[in-house]
Design a protein around this motif. Structure first.
Motif, PDB file in Angstrom:
ATOM      1  N   VAL A  61       0.730  -1.178  -0.112  1.00  0.00           N
ATOM      2  CA  VAL A  61      -0.143   0.051  -0.031  1.00  0.00           C
ATOM      3  C   VAL A  61       0.816   1.315   0.038  1.00  0.00           C
ATOM      4  N   GLU A  62       1.835   1.256   0.889  1.00  0.00           N
ATOM      5  CA  GLU A  62       2.791   2.501   1.024  1.00  0.00           C
ATOM      6  C   GLU A  62       3.236   2.690  -0.472  1.00  0.00           C
ATOM      7  N   GLU A  63       4.093   2.000  -0.986  1.00  0.00           N
ATOM      8  CA  GLU A  63       4.803   1.893  -2.266  1.00  0.00           C
ATOM      9  C   GLU A  63       3.747   2.402  -3.158  1.00  0.00           C
ATOM     10  N   HIS A  64       2.839   1.476  -3.396  1.00  0.00           N
ATOM     11  CA  HIS A  64       1.875   1.639  -4.439  1.00  0.00           C
ATOM     12  C   HIS A  64       0.929   3.248  -4.533  1.00  0.00           C
ATOM     13  N   LEU A 122      -6.023   3.004   9.919  1.00  0.00           N
ATOM     14  CA  LEU A 122      -5.037   2.991   8.375  1.00  0.00           C
ATOM     15  C   LEU A 122      -6.083   2.848   7.359  1.00  0.00           C
ATOM     16  N   VAL A 123      -7.071   2.240   7.220  1.00  0.00           N
ATOM     17  CA  VAL A 123      -7.964   2.469   6.056  1.00  0.00           C
ATOM     18  C   VAL A 123      -8.182   3.932   5.943  1.00  0.00           C
ATOM     19  N   ARG A 124      -8.677   4.717   6.956  1.00  0.00           N
ATOM     20  CA  ARG A 124      -9.134   5.822   6.896  1.00  0.00           C
ATOM     21  C   ARG A 124      -8.167   7.045   6.327  1.00  0.00           C
ATOM     22  N   GLU A 125      -6.767   6.442   6.599  1.00  0.00           N
ATOM     23  CA  GLU A 125      -5.596   7.213   6.513  1.00  0.00           C
ATOM     24  C   GLU A 125      -5.475   7.295   4.796  1.00  0.00           C
ATOM     25  N   LYS A 126      -5.293   6.005   4.386  1.00  0.00           N
ATOM     26  CA  LYS A 126      -5.066   5.730   2.895  1.00  0.00           C
ATOM     27  C   LYS A 126      -6.210   6.121   1.881  1.00  0.00           C
ATOM     28  N   VAL A 127      -7.565   6.029   2.422  1.00  0.00           N
ATOM     29  CA  VAL A 127      -8.450   6.485   1.530  1.00  0.00           C
ATOM     30  C   VAL A 127      -8.279   7.939   1.489  1.00  0.00           C
TER      31      VAL A 127
END
Length: 503
Positions: free
Chosen positions: A344-347, A380-385
């Protein structure tokens, strides 16, 4: 040597992607930084990568090796990396093996030996690997404190930027006197994140610098270390002119959908396209990208984690669209990342970089649930969205993110979080009518936009989405101006037969 003019402290660029941003601009000049971590965590690779990059900027580096591997063995592995440059070796990047000298003359001679080489070579960057080996040879804490202080004072006097490598632990950070006199601490570790073992880097301390202290994942490949830091690199910016309250809007190009959207979707908006399997999420995303390219000349990019590029071409062809031609013309780009390979972080940074490089105005993600499937915490889901929506907003683009809804649930999304983070929701559903299942579309939410509510029947076929709306009904009436309903086939045949008998 690269100097950041926005600060009073000069900087040495590390050459490690995104590390300079984490450090607030690079390594502060004339600072002493410990790079700590267990064996195999990447400390030596990081120091070499920094040194060879600095050599390309005209900065001379001097590496002191203590009781570790011999220079010949180190160079054998070092030469495998793309940043290794034979021309710079032994000119701009010099190696000195202190191990033999320490074993023959003892620890008391170390500082003198180091300073002899520094006076002769005059390096700007000094690396000692491993510095912890000195501490292991010193008898008392008092002796260790004196040794550390004297060496650091000499390094500062000669205006060197120093990296001290060692297998230091949390206990060392608390008790080792070294950590009271150094300027910076960078840790390199491995930790489990969402069931995966990841290498992590953290700038724990960097004196006089507004640095980021989060843990950031990194990879080591043939190019060296690649650091991923979306928390640092993905920040929201404002595009509205001062005093302007008007937002530019975008029509999707899907005629029946646009009739439900009033003035269109505001630029910078991210839409969740949610529904169970078979409701048409991927088709709607393709339709959105295709119409943008063909009707408005807007560049669109599709990030797929489920379907390969060839499968998307085939799906588009069955709907009557030549997606491959749009890709060849540079109007559409397809990026396929197999779901098992998602990091996730890379992509997140791949999504950001590819969308920015293309200048995309339409971004489709298929699917959001597939992209985030390895994350196991709501926070973490919230942060990535939020970060995905930030990418869309910063580009003044429109994002369509599909999300799988669990069968039989009353949720609007896979994780129950996405709908609160995104600006709009298009909900696709299936309902049984007799022996058939019919598709429906509902614009459940769209911020700052007056839109039609309610469920609307959907047909998917050649041309993509056909939605039963008031506007669609008016178009049907215009094709039949007398407003006479079309008769069923068996009724027309019966009337024709009756006319024949009358004649």
């Amino acid at each position: 040597m690269s100097v950041n003019n926005s600060t009073t402290i000069g900087r040495i660029e590390t050459g490690v992607g995104n590390l300079d941003a984490v450090l607030g601009g690079g390594l502060p000049e004339r600072s002493v930084t410990v790079i700590a971590g267990p064996p195999g965590s990447g400390k030596t690779t990081l120091s070499h990568q920094i040194g060879f990059h600095a050599a390309g900027k005209g900065v001379k580096s001097l590496y002191f090796q203590t009781l570790g591997e011999p220079t010949a063995k180190r160079l054998q592995y070092l030469s495998q990396f793309s940043y290794f440059d034979t021309a710079k070796f032994e000119t701009s990047v010099r190696f000195v093996d202190l191990g033999v000298l320490i074993r023959s003359e003892g620890i008391d001679s170390v500082i003198g030996l180091i300073m002899e080489h520094i006076k002769r070579e005059k390096p700007a960057l000094v690396v000692i690997d491993s510095f912890k080996a000195f501490g292991d040879l010193l008898i008392s804490q008092e002796q260790s404190r004196k040794f550390n202080y004297e060496l650091i004072i000499h390094l500062i006097a000669w205006e060197c930027t120093a990296l001290l490598l060692g297998e230091y632990s949390d206990e060392d950070f608390r008790n080792n006197p070294l950590f009271s006199v150094i300027d910076g601490v960078i840790t390199m570790t491995q930790k489990e994140v969402s069931g995966e073992q990841l290498r992590m880097l953290r700038a724990v301390k960097m004196r006089g610098t507004a640095h980021n202290r989060d843990h950031h994942p990194f990879l080591i490949d043939s190019d060296g270390i690649q650091l991923f830091a979306p928390r640092v690199l993905i920040r929201r910016t404002s595009h509205n002119r001062k005093g302007s309250a008007v937002q530019e809007r975008c029509m999707t190009g899907i005629r029946d959908l646009d009739s439900l959207l009033s003035d269109g979707i505001p630029r910078g908006t991210s839409m969740l396209v949610a529904g169970m399997t078979g409701t048409g999420k991927t088709v709607l995303l393709l339709n959105f990208i295709y119409e943008g390219a063909t009707q408005f000349g807007e560049k669109g990019i599709i990030f797929s984690f489920d379907e390969t590029q060839d499968k998307l071409y085939l799906a588009a062809h069955e709907l009557g669209w030549d997606l491959e031609d749009l890709v060849d013309r540079g109007l559409v780009e397809i990026v396929f990342i197999p779901q098992p390979e998602v990091l996730v972080e890379e992509h997140l940074l791949v999504i950001k970089d590819r969308a920015e490089a293309m200048g995309a105005k339409r971004i489709a993600l298929d699917s959001l649930s597939g992209f985030l499937c390895k994350i196991d915490t709501p926070q973490l889901v919230r942060e990535k969205v939020y970060q995905l929506a930030t990418i869309v907003q910063n580009l003044s683009a429109i994002g369509f993110f599909s999300s799988e809804v669990p069968y039989g649930s009353n949720q609007m999304s896979r994780f129950g979080i996405e709908e609160t983070m995104l600006d709009g929701i298009i909900f696709l559903s299936l309902a049984a009518e007799g022996r058939q299942r019919k598709r429906f579309l509902e614009i459940y939410k769209l911020r700052h936009t007056e839109h039609q509510l309610g469920q609307h029947p959907v047909m998917i076929g050649r041309g993509g989405f056909k939605i039963a709306t008031a506007a669609a009904d008016r178009r049907a009436q215009q094709k039949n101006p007398k407003n006479v309903p079309k008769e069923k086939t068996h009724v027309r045949k019966k009337k024709a037969s009756q006319k024949k008998r009358v004649k």
